[in-house]
Design an enzyme around this catalytic site. Structure first.
Site, PDB file in Angstrom:
ATOM      1  N   ASP A 186      40.572  39.323  45.152  1.00  0.00           N
ATOM      2  CA  ASP A 186      39.317  40.048  44.947  1.00  0.00           C
ATOM      3  C   ASP A 186      38.181  39.130  44.514  1.00  0.00           C
ATOM      4  O   ASP A 186      37.166  39.592  43.995  1.00  0.00           O
ATOM      5  CB  ASP A 186      39.510  41.187  43.930  1.00  0.00           C
ATOM      6  CG  ASP A 186      38.445  42.261  44.063  1.00  0.00           C
ATOM      7  OD1 ASP A 186      37.978  42.498  45.198  1.00  0.00           O
ATOM      8  OD2 ASP A 186      38.057  42.854  43.033  1.00  0.00           O
ATOM      9  N   ASP A 189      42.163  42.703  51.302  1.00  0.00           N
ATOM     10  CA  ASP A 189      40.958  41.882  51.098  1.00  0.00           C
ATOM     11  C   ASP A 189      41.196  40.376  51.248  1.00  0.00           C
ATOM     12  O   ASP A 189      40.242  39.597  51.188  1.00  0.00           O
ATOM     13  CB  ASP A 189      40.323  42.112  49.712  1.00  0.00           C
ATOM     14  CG  ASP A 189      39.588  43.430  49.610  1.00  0.00           C
ATOM     15  OD1 ASP A 189      39.447  44.119  50.626  1.00  0.00           O
ATOM     16  OD2 ASP A 189      39.157  43.767  48.498  1.00  0.00           O
ATOM     17  N   ASP A 198      37.825  52.861  41.406  1.00  0.00           N
ATOM     18  CA  ASP A 198      37.475  51.598  42.045  1.00  0.00           C
ATOM     19  C   ASP A 198      37.001  50.532  41.059  1.00  0.00           C
ATOM     20  O   ASP A 198      36.887  49.369  41.423  1.00  0.00           O
ATOM     21  CB  ASP A 198      36.361  51.813  43.068  1.00  0.00           C
ATOM     22  CG  ASP A 198      36.843  52.586  44.277  1.00  0.00           C
ATOM     23  OD1 ASP A 198      37.979  52.348  44.714  1.00  0.00           O
ATOM     24  OD2 ASP A 198      36.099  53.439  44.780  1.00  0.00           O
TER      25      ASP A 198
END
Length: 452
Positions: free
Chosen positions: A117, A155, A305
């Protein structure tokens, strides 16, 4: 870290806390069998998910019925995001064993890549790529030999802005090696790599990144994890990626799409404050599209989130907002096709009869293979609520090696299982579940279930 809108990205935002066990909700609506794609069979509903625990702990909440029926009833991915090389094998083995006993396909989201991330809301992962490979090797040892779905590193390929060229090359090699390690550990594992989503990188760029990270060793790629793009947009994007891969000489790859939150409006990536989102297509391998293996709920609906709430924390308001007004899931199973050929037959030993009044009963499903077994046990209360239970199982030719959602006493002969703190209370005519795995032959006779 500020999220740059020009990147059109979002964080996977999952919990990095260890996943705890849970009592069963008591509702498990059907998921359908496959048509199209390469997957066949029903998906496994995790009885230990955060939403299941919340539903069990809040039976009187006005939001519970909607969350229970439209979210907690559905199969969702179990995330493996803690750097725990010494325990990950046993954690995976327990989860896989429960799914195998149910003859269903589990979905595991691996989220452990170094510098994940890019330091955002879900920062963390393995300290370095050597330790990452150690963790992956231990993870792969717990996967068994039946069909499993692996969502490998959300990701990790779509988000590369924080990495140097050398770091990108190292990450690509790490993901390629991880894919082959998982496939070696379980040849029936279906592994999908990060394809971002349809409003992030172009299809051509996505294909380039997938090829560099070894998609040729994987089954395909996943898109839309934690995002809100429509299924049709993602399917069109996936076809473009597959076409680009074919042009590079990488053929036979398919897509899975996260539909957990794409039933409403699209737009800003963070869903913590939005009330116009809805759950999307219910999880299934019956996609009707030869390019798409499954619609999955990879991001558990109701988990934050990281904008307003802690990333990965379950928020009932978010879950209710996603589920309220959404279509109901199917209540009956469509005709089933032949189960996966890698799934051994399940046998069911004798069970205790249902209690006529108070007390409890137990039923068991056993999945036996050469040298070992898993067992899934359902404990059902009689007419009245119970506040604790004990189940004994005869194992004349076997030995228990691990258990989940129960405390175990003994390993062979007559083995006792007692509720843990979160699943001792069972409402009248409702059920909870536990399971165990072992070597040798599985249980013979299931003794009486008694309340404690």
């Amino acid at each position: 870290m500020a999220i740059l809108s020009s990147l059109r990205r979002r964080s996977a935002a999952i919990s990095v806390a260890a996943v705890a066990g849970a009592t069963a909700v008591g509702v498990c609506l059907a998921v359908s069998s496959a048509s199209a794609g390469t997957l066949s069979g029903s998906l496994y509903r995790d009885p230990s998910s955060a939403v299941v625990r919340w539903v069990a702990a809040n039976p009187g909440d006005s939001r519970t019925a909607v969350i229970r029926d439209k979210i907690a009833s559905q199969p969702q991915a179990r995330w493996f995001a803690n750097f725990n090389p010494s325990t990950v094998q046993s954690e995976v083995s327990g989860f896989i064993g429960a799914a195998n006993a149910a003859q269903q396909i589990p979905v595991l989201a691996v989220y452990e890549i170094t510098n994940r991330d890019c330091g955002g809301a879900s920062a963390g992962g393995a300290p370095d790529l050597n330790q990452y490979q150690t963790w992956v090797s231990n993870f792969a040892r717990g996967l068994g030999n039946q069909t499993v779905i692996i969502i490998l590193e959300t990701d990790s390929l779509a988000l590369l802005t924080c990495l140097s060229g050398a770091e990108i090359n190292a990450r690509n090699e790490a993901i390629s090696t991880a894919t082959r390690t998982i496939k070696s550990g379980n040849p029936n594992a279906k592994v999908y790599l990060d394809g971002g989503h349809s409003t992030w990188n172009s299809a051509g760029e996505t294909a380039n990144r997938l090829r560099a990270a070894g998609v040729q060793y994987a089954d395909g790629f996943f898109t839309n994890v934690s995002n809100y793009n429509s299924t049709s947009s993602e399917a069109n994007f996936g076809r473009a990626v597959i076409s680009a891969l074919n042009g590079m000489g990488v053929s036979g790859k398919r897509q899975v799409i996260d539909t957990s939150r794409n039933g409403g409006a699209s737009g800003d990536w963070c869903g913590d404050d939005n009330t116009d989102r809805r759950i999307g297509q219910y999880p299934t391998t019956n996609t009707g599209d030869g390019n798409i293996d499954a619609y999955l709920w990879v991001k558990p609906p109701g988990e934050a989130d990281g904008c307003r709430f802690t990333a990965g924390s379950f928020q009932p308001d978010l879950a209710f907002s996603l589920a309220n007004g959404a279509p109901n899931p199917p209540t009956t199973a469509p005709p089933t096709t032949t189960p996966p050929t890698t799934t051994p037959p399940t046998t069911t030993p004798p069970t205790t009869p249902p209690p006529a009044g108070d007390g409890c009963s137990a039923s068991i499903a056993v999945n036996q293979w050469a040298g070992g077994f898993t067992a899934s046990v359902t404990v059902t209360a009689g007419q009245s609520d119970i506040n604790g239970w004990n189940v004994t199982v005869a194992l004349p030719g076997g030995s228990v090696t691990s258990a989940w959602n129960a405390q175990v006493s003994g390993t062979s002969g007559t083995v006792g299982f007692t509720n843990v703190s979160y699943n001792g209370r069972v409402l009248g005519r409702q059920s909870t579940n536990f399971g165990f795995q072992g070597t040798g032959t599985g249980p013979g006779v299931l003794a009486d279930c008694v309340t404690s």
